[in-house]
Motif scaffolding. Structure first.
Motif, PDB file in Angstrom:
ATOM      1  N   SER A   1      -2.216  -5.865  -2.922  1.00  0.00           N
ATOM      2  CA  SER A   1      -1.000  -5.737  -2.117  1.00  0.00           C
ATOM      3  C   SER A   1      -0.993  -4.415  -1.354  1.00  0.00           C
ATOM      4  O   SER A   1      -0.685  -4.382  -0.151  1.00  0.00           O
ATOM      5  N   PHE A   2      -1.324  -3.321  -2.035  1.00  0.00           N
ATOM      6  CA  PHE A   2      -1.360  -2.025  -1.364  1.00  0.00           C
ATOM      7  C   PHE A   2      -2.460  -1.980  -0.300  1.00  0.00           C
ATOM      8  O   PHE A   2      -2.248  -1.458   0.803  1.00  0.00           O
ATOM      9  N   ILE A   3      -3.616  -2.534  -0.622  1.00  0.00           N
ATOM     10  CA  ILE A   3      -4.704  -2.574   0.359  1.00  0.00           C
ATOM     11  C   ILE A   3      -4.297  -3.439   1.550  1.00  0.00           C
ATOM     12  O   ILE A   3      -4.569  -3.086   2.705  1.00  0.00           O
TER      13      ILE A   3
ATOM     14  N   VAL B   1      -1.290  -3.896   2.725  1.00  0.00           N
ATOM     15  CA  VAL B   1      -0.357  -3.116   3.545  1.00  0.00           C
ATOM     16  C   VAL B   1      -1.132  -2.157   4.444  1.00  0.00           C
ATOM     17  O   VAL B   1      -0.858  -2.056   5.653  1.00  0.00           O
ATOM     18  N   LEU B   2      -2.104  -1.469   3.876  1.00  0.00           N
ATOM     19  CA  LEU B   2      -2.897  -0.517   4.673  1.00  0.00           C
ATOM     20  C   LEU B   2      -3.664  -1.236   5.791  1.00  0.00           C
ATOM     21  O   LEU B   2      -3.679  -0.776   6.942  1.00  0.00           O
TER      22      LEU B   2
ATOM     23  N   THR C   1      -1.218  -2.611   8.485  1.00  0.00           N
ATOM     24  CA  THR C   1      -0.609  -1.503   9.218  1.00  0.00           C
ATOM     25  C   THR C   1      -1.597  -1.003  10.270  1.00  0.00           C
ATOM     26  O   THR C   1      -1.241  -0.796  11.438  1.00  0.00           O
TER      27      THR C   1
ATOM     28  N   ILE D   1       5.142  -5.957  -3.225  1.00  0.00           N
ATOM     29  CA  ILE D   1       5.294  -4.645  -3.859  1.00  0.00           C
ATOM     30  C   ILE D   1       6.751  -4.341  -4.162  1.00  0.00           C
ATOM     31  O   ILE D   1       7.103  -3.949  -5.286  1.00  0.00           O
TER      32      ILE D   1
ATOM     33  N   THR E   1      13.066  -5.433   2.687  1.00  0.00           N
ATOM     34  CA  THR E   1      11.629  -5.453   2.984  1.00  0.00           C
ATOM     35  C   THR E   1      11.391  -5.809   4.449  1.00  0.00           C
ATOM     36  O   THR E   1      10.491  -5.253   5.083  1.00  0.00           O
TER      37      THR E   1
ATOM     38  N   LEU F   1       4.207  -6.241   1.607  1.00  0.00           N
ATOM     39  CA  LEU F   1       5.285  -5.329   1.207  1.00  0.00           C
ATOM     40  C   LEU F   1       6.252  -6.015   0.256  1.00  0.00           C
ATOM     41  O   LEU F   1       6.750  -5.396  -0.695  1.00  0.00           O
TER      42      LEU F   1
ATOM     43  N   ILE G   1      -1.483  -6.013  -7.611  1.00  0.00           N
ATOM     44  CA  ILE G   1      -0.849  -4.812  -7.045  1.00  0.00           C
ATOM     45  C   ILE G   1      -1.827  -4.080  -6.126  1.00  0.00           C
ATOM     46  O   ILE G   1      -1.462  -3.649  -5.022  1.00  0.00           O
ATOM     47  N   VAL G   2      -3.078  -3.940  -6.571  1.00  0.00           N
ATOM     48  CA  VAL G   2      -4.083  -3.243  -5.759  1.00  0.00           C
ATOM     49  C   VAL G   2      -4.293  -3.971  -4.430  1.00  0.00           C
ATOM     50  O   VAL G   2      -4.314  -3.344  -3.365  1.00  0.00           O
TER      51      VAL G   2
END
Length: 195
Positions: free
Chosen positions: A132-134, A136-137, A140, A190, A76, A187, A129-130
């Motif tokens: 976590s993905f948000i 990351v976006l 980034t 995830i 990671t 990350l 999970i949601v």
């Protein structure tokens, strides 16, 4: 890594919830004061606060080594480093003006924090999970935005004098450090394999 191998330090930091939460709050206070007062403080005080924050952050992040396998932390970390590097290069070299992203990303971070706090009470795995993905976006995009902002400040010569320039450099380092650490943590949520 050092903190995670010291039983005394682990026991002190994670022995009671109050100590760990107190250290997290202290981190937030240091970042807040450093961001707000960096140009009012002496260079030595700014450097000490930055190093103190980094050490404190390392101690509190030692829980990562207790919760996740070393292999998943390493993989990671390399994914984070690659993503961070690519987005930082994008922010540095793009001709597109990313300044409009600032307010949107600030609001997104606030929304993310609120969702994470709410999930502390709900303990909903889908929301985790949601978020976590948000996360990351968001981080980034913040990497590209912050890199471009720092480049523009350097090119415009906004800072006057060596001491002010050094303080601005520390603020820039803090900003990118926070982007990297948050990107890594999201990350890891995830892709990380728990012990």
């Amino acid at each position: 890594m050092f903190a995670s191998t010291s039983p005394e330090l682990i026991n002190f930091v994670f022995g009671t919830r109050f100590v760990f939460m107190g250290l997290i709050i202290l981190e937030l206070v240091i970042v807040g004061f450093l961001s707000a007062r960096i140009f009012d403080w002496s260079l030595g005080k700014v450097q000490a606060a930055f190093v103190g924050y980094a050490v404190l952050n390392g101690v509190t992040l030692s829980c990562v080594f207790l919760a996740y396998t070393s292999a998943s932390i390493a993989s990671t970390f390399f994914v984070t480093a690659g993503t961070f590097g690519v987005m930082s290069l994008f922010g540095y070299f793009t001709k597109a003006d990313l300044s409009g992203w600032g307010k949107l990303l600030s609001m997104a971070v606030i929304g993310l924090v609120i969702a994470m706090v709410v999930n502390i009470f709900l303990n909903n795995s889908v929301l985790e999970i949601v978020t976590s993905f948000i996360g990351v976006l968001i981080f980034t995009a913040l990497t590209a935005y912050d890199t471009q902002k720092l480049k523009q400040l350097a090119l415009l010569g906004v800072t006057e004098g060596e001491e002010t320039s050094n303080k601005a450099s520390i603020l820039g380092a803090l900003t990118l450090y926070l982007d990297f650490v948050n990107l890594f943590l999201f990350l890891l949520r995830i892709f990380g394999r728990r012990r």
